[in-house]
Scaffold this active site. Sequence first.
Site, PDB file in Angstrom:
ATOM      1  CG  PHE A 110      -0.398   0.388   2.512  1.00  0.00           C
ATOM      2  CD1 PHE A 110      -0.525   1.679   2.991  1.00  0.00           C
ATOM      3  CD2 PHE A 110       0.257  -0.544   3.307  1.00  0.00           C
ATOM      4  CE1 PHE A 110      -0.015   2.055   4.228  1.00  0.00           C
ATOM      5  CE2 PHE A 110       0.770  -0.186   4.542  1.00  0.00           C
ATOM      6  CZ  PHE A 110       0.638   1.122   5.007  1.00  0.00           C
ATOM      7  CE  LYS A 111       3.529   1.336   4.863  1.00  0.00           C
ATOM      8  NZ  LYS A 111       4.759   1.058   5.549  1.00  0.00           N
ATOM      9  CG  ASP A 112       4.152   0.501  -4.328  1.00  0.00           C
ATOM     10  OD1 ASP A 112       5.307   0.897  -4.098  1.00  0.00           O
ATOM     11  OD2 ASP A 112       3.881  -0.696  -4.553  1.00  0.00           O
ATOM     12  CG  LEU A 115       6.375   6.170  -0.274  1.00  0.00           C
ATOM     13  CD1 LEU A 115       6.914   4.921   0.393  1.00  0.00           C
ATOM     14  CD2 LEU A 115       7.303   7.346  -0.006  1.00  0.00           C
ATOM     15  CB  THR A 145       8.021   2.609   4.428  1.00  0.00           C
ATOM     16  OG1 THR A 145       6.692   2.690   4.910  1.00  0.00           O
ATOM     17  CG2 THR A 145       8.511   4.018   4.121  1.00  0.00           C
TER      18      THR A 145
END
Length: 506
Positions: A110-112, A115, A145
């Site tokens: 989900f960090k994509d 970021l 992350t």
Amino acid sequence: MGMNYHSTRNESLVVSDAQAILQGLAPDGGLFVPETIPTCDFSSWQELSFADVAERIFALYFPSLGKERIAQIVKNAYGDRFRDPDVCPVRLLSDRRALLELWHGPTLAFKDVALSALPYLMRAAQEVVGDQERVLILTATSGDTGKAAMEGFSGVPGFGVLVFYPADGVSDAQERQMCTTEADNVFAYAVEGDFDDCQRAVKSLFQDAALSKTLKSSGIRLSSANSINIGRLVPQMIYYITAYHALVKKGEMAYGDLLDVSVPTGNFGDLLAGYYVKRMGLPLGTLVVASNSNHVLSDFGKTGVYDSNRPLVLTTSPSMDILVSSNLERFLYHELGSAETVKGLMEALQKDRRFVLPTKEQSRKKQTEDSVSQEMAGLYWEFANEEEVFRTIAETKKRDHIVIDPHTACGVAVYDTYRRESEGDGSSYGLILSTASPYKFTKTVLSALDREVPKTLEEQWMALSQISGTSIPAPFLHLAECKARQPQRIRLCDAADAVLSFSKGV
């Protein structure tokens, strides 16, 4: 016209939206929060695409960047980096539940979502404030992350990324990802310690005046890609909005119906993004705080006592193996409404590794669970142990023919517990955030499904592909072809030297 932000620990420490993005962490160690949380009529957003919603959210929280820059940021971030045209698709489960799949980006987590946008947000912020300095981004990671930041900033001129992750505290696939890169401006160190050690080290580096002075003399400023950076947090609001509208379009609910959301969380950032959009006017019901066996958050939610004086448990959901949740500080500020109170709580946490939530009268007397629930209405706090995680992975495969990762399993298990314990009639709809692809945690998933676990990652991916009926994700096929370097281990006390050494090449 811009939006101002101030520190959670000092309301007079005010910066512009662009400065908040660039600085990441406030100089006093606090986190930047918006001076006002805007309200919206989200019913008029129902026909908007993911990119359209992103543009509107960025315009609300980062207005000084301007419409043209924001449109370009969104195009660069979400134009072709995600494998699903919806970016974050909703997948229906049984029993009025659905998964929000957040892992269709380049690193399968989900960090994509955030970021992919942060590099462009930071470059635009530099243009707005006229900042010519190079930016060195320091990031602590519990698994996802790190690689997402490395991927997002890979090869971006004027930016470097240095990641600190706990040695022996991430999955094999996560470490392989961080140790496989073709760009010279990103690097990851394995730190002898746990995630909380990494996070404390990064925060101390930001407050190291001598280090900052040395870097500044070389034209370098420090920033962060963790969710302590408001530029990381705001993009996560987008998928709550698009998911709600997707469920309405699918006929699962009518606009205005309350949607419960279960969020597997360790650092509280993803949960906080949902908290913001709920305050903005999205019809969300209960926000379910789903922890793993490191249940410091769920203990806090039930008792009002935040106590990190406990051993960290290494679980099968390593991205949630956290004892000090940074973004809880923002939540406390919004709930308590006092920077002075938050500062006192954070000082107690740093000194004693614990604090006690004050009552609304700001009393520091021991409080009852009733007063805690009044302070934090609308949240449900619980955790899933390892046995429940394994059982949930197996049950979800059997019942819904879907394979989920252990973090998502925490979210499903805790949501099911919430539904059993709630006094409702069972008609409420539940959305569970699916935060990572099961291909990142093949050992756990295969074991939970009572399957043999092959020795190599490549063989594990093939086995999971056969069981799930899905293709091995393209980023992992590429990863299999690349040669990973050996992890480089350092001690916590060597973090500053690592920063100075790496900065010479930024």
